[in-house]
Write a protein that holds these residues in place. Structure first.
Motif, PDB file in Angstrom:
ATOM      1  N   GLY A  32       0.755  -1.245   0.000  1.00 32.91           N
ATOM      2  CA  GLY A  32       0.000   0.000   0.000  1.00 32.91           C
ATOM      3  C   GLY A  32       0.783   1.291   0.000  1.00 32.91           C
ATOM      4  O   GLY A  32       0.184   2.374   0.057  1.00 32.91           O
ATOM      5  N   ARG A 219      -1.317   1.400   6.817  1.00 35.83           N
ATOM      6  CA  ARG A 219      -2.742   1.692   6.994  1.00 35.83           C
ATOM      7  C   ARG A 219      -3.010   2.499   8.263  1.00 35.83           C
ATOM      8  O   ARG A 219      -3.859   3.404   8.278  1.00 35.83           O
ATOM      9  N   SER A 223      -4.674   6.123   8.093  1.00 39.96           N
ATOM     10  CA  SER A 223      -5.954   6.327   8.759  1.00 39.96           C
ATOM     11  C   SER A 223      -5.890   7.479   9.751  1.00 39.96           C
ATOM     12  O   SER A 223      -6.786   8.333   9.805  1.00 39.96           O
TER      13      SER A 223
END
Length: 231
Positions: A32, A219, A223
């Motif tokens: 990612g 992540r 976030s």
């Protein structure tokens, strides 16, 4: 490479396994990462030595997206061509690295590469005022350059906020380099940053053979950053 202000996570391979750079680049992208950040250090401008253009050229085939090359070197101009040829998408020089930074930025853009300008913690935002139309990215150092794993310098948050005001609607990224993790990421994105360089905060959570930890860390940072975002 199109411009947008979405949050981008750019793991720094300075914290990766040096014996497996190619695999590490592929692993973080697979988990990612938006950009791959490459910290180039010369042992002169900063008190550490990392790697040079040959390493960038070697890892370029393993990077599908953006290779973000941060030159912590002085002098800088004589080495730009090598990093352009190595495949840099963004090439960032330090304001403090030489007396002719305007010329440096022109040379980078003239080679068809996005031009970045990095500021050490002691350099005020106002130092870039006359250069805003020459840059595609401003990198705010939130640690003193030279080593990974340092503590985030909170005074730089005000600098980020001031830069965001100065930039206005210009298509310029604000990048944060140093001490980025899920705690500090929202502080700088609320102030206006959109590119977050994270080294040990990503790589300490996994390995090339078990990269899922990289993904979890990316992540978590994303976030936290997006939750604090102001538009």
């Amino acid at each position: 490479m199109t411009f947008d202000r979405s949050i981008k996570i750019a793991p720094s391979i300075l914290a990766a396994d040096f014996a497996n750079f190619g695999a590490e680049c592929a692993a973080i992208e697979g988990q990612g990462a938006d950009w791959v950040h490459v910290d180039v250090m010369d042992g002169h401008f900063v008190p550490n030595i990392s790697f040079g253009a040959a390493t960038c050229a070697a890892i370029r085939p393993h990077i599908r997206g953006v290779m973000d090359v941060h030159l912590m070197i002085s002098p800088v101009d004589a080495y730009l061509e090598g990093f352009v040829e190595a495949g840099a998408d963004v090439l960032t020089a330090h304001l403090e690295a030489g007396p002719h930074v305007h010329r440096t930025l022109q040379a980078i853009r003239g080679a068809g590469v996005r031009a970045g300008l990095a500021l050490n913690p002691g350099t005020p935002a106002e130092a870039v005022e006359m250069l805003l139309d020459e840059v595609d990215l401003i990198c705010v150092m939130t640690v003193n350059p030279g080593f990974g794993g340092q503590k985030f310098i909170r005074s730089q948050i005000a600098k980020v906020r001031r830069l965001r005001e100065m930039i206005g609607d210009r298509p310029i990224h604000i990048e944060i380099d140093g001490g980025v993790d899920p705690v500090t990421a929202p502080l700088v994105t609320e102030a206006g940053a959109d590119v977050l360089v994270a080294g040990s905060a990503v790589f300490k959570h996994g390995t090339v053979d078990n990269p899922e930890g990289y993904g979890r860390a990316i992540r978590e940072i994303r976030s936290a950053a997006e939750a604090a975002r102001r538009d």
